[in-house]
Design a protein around this motif. Structure first.
Motif, short mmCIF file in Angstrom:
data_model
loop_
_atom_site.label_atom_id
_atom_site.label_comp_id
_atom_site.label_asym_id
_atom_site.label_seq_id
_atom_site.Cartn_x
_atom_site.Cartn_y
_atom_site.Cartn_z
N ILE A 1 0.87 -1.18 0.00
CA ILE A 1 0.00 0.00 0.00
C ILE A 1 0.90 1.22 0.00
CG2 ILE A 1 -1.78 1.27 1.24
CD1 ILE A 1 -2.76 -1.40 0.17
N VAL A 2 0.89 1.99 -1.07
CA VAL A 2 1.82 3.12 -1.17
C VAL A 2 1.19 4.45 -0.74
CG1 VAL A 2 3.14 1.95 -2.96
CG2 VAL A 2 1.32 3.52 -3.62
N HIS A 3 -0.02 4.38 -0.20
CA HIS A 3 -0.66 5.56 0.36
C HIS A 3 0.21 6.14 1.48
CE1 HIS A 3 -3.71 7.91 2.62
NE2 HIS A 3 -4.25 8.07 1.43
N ARG A 4 0.22 7.47 1.61
CA ARG A 4 1.11 8.13 2.56
C ARG A 4 0.82 7.75 4.01
NH1 ARG A 4 5.47 9.85 -0.34
NH2 ARG A 4 4.74 10.68 -2.34
N SER A 5 -0.35 7.21 4.29
CA SER A 5 -0.66 6.83 5.67
C SER A 5 -0.01 5.51 6.07
CB SER A 5 -2.19 6.73 5.86
OG SER A 5 -2.71 5.65 5.11
N ASN A 6 0.57 4.80 5.11
CA ASN A 6 1.24 3.53 5.43
C ASN A 6 2.65 3.82 5.92
OD1 ASN A 6 2.28 0.97 5.62
ND2 ASN A 6 2.28 0.58 3.41
N ASP A 7 2.82 3.85 7.24
CA ASP A 7 4.13 4.19 7.79
C ASP A 7 5.10 3.02 7.82
OD1 ASP A 7 2.93 2.72 9.79
OD2 ASP A 7 2.92 4.33 11.28
N ASN B 1 -18.03 4.24 1.08
CA ASN B 1 -16.72 4.74 1.51
C ASN B 1 -16.68 4.97 3.02
OD1 ASN B 1 -18.16 7.11 1.95
ND2 ASN B 1 -16.63 8.44 0.97
N LEU B 2 -17.74 4.55 3.72
CA LEU B 2 -17.82 4.79 5.15
C LEU B 2 -16.73 4.06 5.93
CD1 LEU B 2 -19.36 5.87 7.64
CD2 LEU B 2 -20.73 3.78 7.59
N ILE B 3 -16.32 2.88 5.47
CA ILE B 3 -15.46 2.03 6.28
C ILE B 3 -14.02 2.52 6.33
CG2 ILE B 3 -14.78 -0.37 6.71
CD1 ILE B 3 -17.85 0.34 6.78
N THR B 4 -13.47 2.95 5.19
CA THR B 4 -12.07 3.36 5.16
C THR B 4 -11.84 4.76 4.59
OG1 THR B 4 -11.64 2.48 2.93
CG2 THR B 4 -11.40 0.95 4.79
N GLY B 5 -12.89 5.39 4.09
CA GLY B 5 -12.71 6.67 3.42
C GLY B 5 -12.58 6.53 1.92
N VAL B 6 -12.37 5.31 1.45
CA VAL B 6 -12.31 5.01 0.01
C VAL B 6 -13.42 4.02 -0.30
CG1 VAL B 6 -10.93 4.01 -1.84
CG2 VAL B 6 -9.84 5.43 -0.09
N HIS B 7 -14.13 4.22 -1.41
CA HIS B 7 -15.24 3.34 -1.74
C HIS B 7 -14.78 1.89 -1.92
CE1 HIS B 7 -17.72 6.94 -2.52
NE2 HIS B 7 -18.71 6.12 -2.29
N GLY B 8 -15.57 1.00 -1.38
CA GLY B 8 -15.29 -0.42 -1.53
C GLY B 8 -16.57 -1.22 -1.36
N ASN B 9 -16.48 -2.52 -1.65
CA ASN B 9 -17.64 -3.41 -1.56
C ASN B 9 -17.57 -4.27 -0.29
OD1 ASN B 9 -19.28 -2.88 -3.87
ND2 ASN B 9 -17.68 -3.74 -5.15
N TYR B 10 -18.69 -4.35 0.41
CA TYR B 10 -18.76 -5.06 1.69
C TYR B 10 -20.03 -5.90 1.77
CZ TYR B 10 -15.16 -1.65 2.77
OH TYR B 10 -14.02 -0.90 2.73
N LEU B 11 -19.99 -6.90 2.62
CA LEU B 11 -21.14 -7.78 2.81
C LEU B 11 -22.20 -7.08 3.66
CD1 LEU B 11 -19.15 -11.05 3.42
CD2 LEU B 11 -20.84 -10.75 1.60
N LYS B 12 -23.40 -6.97 3.12
CA LYS B 12 -24.49 -6.29 3.81
C LYS B 12 -24.78 -6.88 5.19
CE LYS B 12 -27.99 -4.98 1.31
NZ LYS B 12 -29.25 -4.98 0.51
N PRO B 13 -24.82 -8.22 5.35
CA PRO B 13 -25.11 -8.76 6.68
C PRO B 13 -24.08 -8.35 7.73
CG PRO B 13 -25.41 -10.46 5.01
CD PRO B 13 -24.76 -9.29 4.33
N MET C 1 -8.88 7.49 5.85
CA MET C 1 -8.12 6.28 5.53
C MET C 1 -6.85 6.18 6.37
SD MET C 1 -6.32 5.08 2.00
CE MET C 1 -7.57 5.87 1.03
N SER C 2 -6.61 4.98 6.88
CA SER C 2 -5.39 4.74 7.65
C SER C 2 -4.99 3.29 7.51
CB SER C 2 -5.59 5.08 9.12
OG SER C 2 -4.43 4.73 9.85
N PHE C 3 -3.69 3.04 7.40
CA PHE C 3 -3.18 1.67 7.32
C PHE C 3 -2.17 1.40 8.43
CE2 PHE C 3 -4.89 2.60 3.22
CZ PHE C 3 -5.60 1.46 2.92
N ARG C 4 -2.33 2.10 9.55
CA ARG C 4 -1.44 1.87 10.69
C ARG C 4 -1.90 0.66 11.49
NH1 ARG C 4 -1.33 7.27 9.51
NH2 ARG C 4 0.76 8.17 9.41
N GLU C 5 -1.07 0.26 12.44
CA GLU C 5 -1.27 -0.99 13.17
C GLU C 5 -2.65 -1.10 13.81
OE1 GLU C 5 0.68 -3.60 13.44
OE2 GLU C 5 2.51 -2.88 12.53
#
Length: 316
Positions: free
Chosen positions: A82-88, A235-247, A267-271
Motif C-alpha cells: 500500500i503506497v498511500h502516505r498513511s502507510n508508515d 466509503n464509510l469504512i475506510t474513506g475510500v469506496h469499496g464493496n462489503y457484505l451487507k449482513p 483512511m489509515s493503514f497503521r497498526e
C-alpha cells in the motif's frame, strides 16, 4: 500483448488477489503450488518483523516443492504494498521485499517511482491496481510494468467502471500485462476476461471461503450464503469506496441501505486500524458462485475444470 516470462507458464491465467488480514503464507503457498500466483499484503505480517519470516517460509516451501516436482513447478508469488502516505511501514516492508527479491510487487492506492525502481533493481516486476484509465496512464508513466484493472463488482476498494469499458480504454494504448478484477469466481469468467483483452484474472472473494484463509468461520459462511445483491458499495469504512457484505454491516449496527458518506482523509493503514476489516467484511459481487468452504487447491481445480469446459464450449 506479451507477458513477462514468470507469468507465461501458469496452470491458469490467475492471480489470487492480496486480501487484507485474510491472505497468509498457508494460502499463498497453496495457491502457488496449485499453479496460480498467490499474494498477500505486506501489512498482514504483524508485527512488521514477521514479514521477513513469512517470505523465508514461502520461498523455502515453494523451493522444496519445485525440487520434488520439476515438471510441475509452483507459480511465482507476489506481495502487495500500500503506497498511500498513511502507510508508515512502506519503507521497511519494501526493503524486506528487495532483500528477498520478491518476484512480483503489487502496488495499491498511489503510484510511486521509487517503489517501482526498488523492484526493478533486482529484476522484479510491478503490477499496479487502478480503477480508471487516467490512473492507469499515471501508473505506467511512473514505471509500473503492468496493470490490474479493478472494475465494478470487485471486492475491497473497487471501481465503478464496467470491465468491458475499462479494458477497452486501457488496451487502446497499452499492450503490456493486464489483469482484470471484478466478480470473477468461475472458470468461464476467467476466459471471458481474456476474451475482452486481459491477460489474467484477479480473483479474491472466492479464496476467502477456503480452508487456508485467515478469515473467521462466520465470514467464510457468509461468503457461501451471499449473492451479488448482498454487496454494498460505500466509503464509510475506510474513506475510500469499496464493496462489503451487507449482513456484516447490519450486524455491526449500521443500516446498509442508509450509510453516511465518509471523508477520504479517514483512511489509515497503521497498526491499530484493523477493526473495520475484522468486524465489517469485504467481498465482491461474484460471491454467488461460491457454494462451499473448500481447500484452495480444490477451488483452483474447479476453476481449471470450468475454464476448459468454457473453452471447449466456445470452440464447439
Amino acid at each position: 500483448m506479451s507477458l513477462p516470462p514468470l507469468l507465461q507458464h501458469l496452470r491458469l491465467p490467475v492471480i489470487g488477489s492480496p486480501l487484507f488480514i485474510i491472505s497468509n503464507p498457508d494460502l499463498v503457498i497453496a495457491q502457488c503450488k496449485a499453479g496460480i500466483v498467490g499474494s498477500f499484503p505486506a501489512l498482514n505480517a504483524r508485527p512488521k518483523h514477521q514479514l521477513d519470516e513469512w517470505l523465508r517460509r514461502i520461498a523455502g516451501e515453494l523451493g522444496e516443492h519445485d525440487a520434488k516436482h520439476p515438471d510441475h513447478k509452483a507459480a511465482p508469488f507476489a506481495v502487495n504494498q500500500i503506497v498511500h502516505r498513511s502507510n508508515d511501514r512502506l519503507e521497511h516492508d519494501l526493503e524486506v521485499c528487495v532483500r528477498h527479491q520478491v518476484p512480483i510487487i503489487i502496488t495499491s492506492l498511489g503510484a510511486r517511482v521509487e517503489v517501482n525502481e526498488a523492484a526493478h533493481s533486482y529484476g522484479g516486476i510491478v503490477l499496479h491496481d487502478v480503477i480508471s484509465n487516467a490512473f492507469a496512464r499515471k501508473a505506467i508513466e511512473k514505471g509500473a510494468d503492468g496493470l490490474i484493472a479493478v472494475a465494478a463488482g470487485a471486492g475491497g476498494h473497487a471501481g465503478t467502471i464496467s470491465p468491458f469499458a475499462l479494458i477497452q480504454e486501457i488496451r487502446a494504448w497499452f499492450d503490456g500485462p493486464v489483469a482484470l478484477s471484478g466478480a470473477i469466481a468461475t472458470g468461464g469468467a476467467i476466459l471471458a476476461a481474456q476474451a475482452i483483452g486481459a491477460d489474467l484474472a484477479y480473483i479474491g472473494s472466492a479464496f476467502i471461503a477456503t480452508d487456508e484463509a485467515n478469515a473467521a468461520p462466520g465470514y467464510k459462511e457468509m461468503i457461501v450464503e451471499s449473492a451479488a445483491s448482498d454487496i454494498v458499495y460505500t466509503n464509510l469504512i475506510t474513506g475510500v469506496h469499496g464493496n462489503y457484505l451487507k449482513p456484516s454491516l447490519a450486524r455491526a449496527g449500521l443500516d446498509p441501505d442508509n450509510l453516511p458518506e465518509s471523508d477520504k482523509s479517514a483512511m489509515s493503514f497503521r497498526e491499530g486500524n484493523n477493526r473495520a476489516w475484522k468486524d465489517i467484511w469485504g467481498a465482491g459481487q461474484g460471491v454467488g458462485a461460491v457454494q462451499a468452504v473448500v481447500p484452495a487447491a480444490e477451488l483452483i481445480d474447479r476453476l481449471a475444470r470450468e475454464y476448459r469446459q468454457a473453452r471447449d464450449r466456445i470452440a464447439a
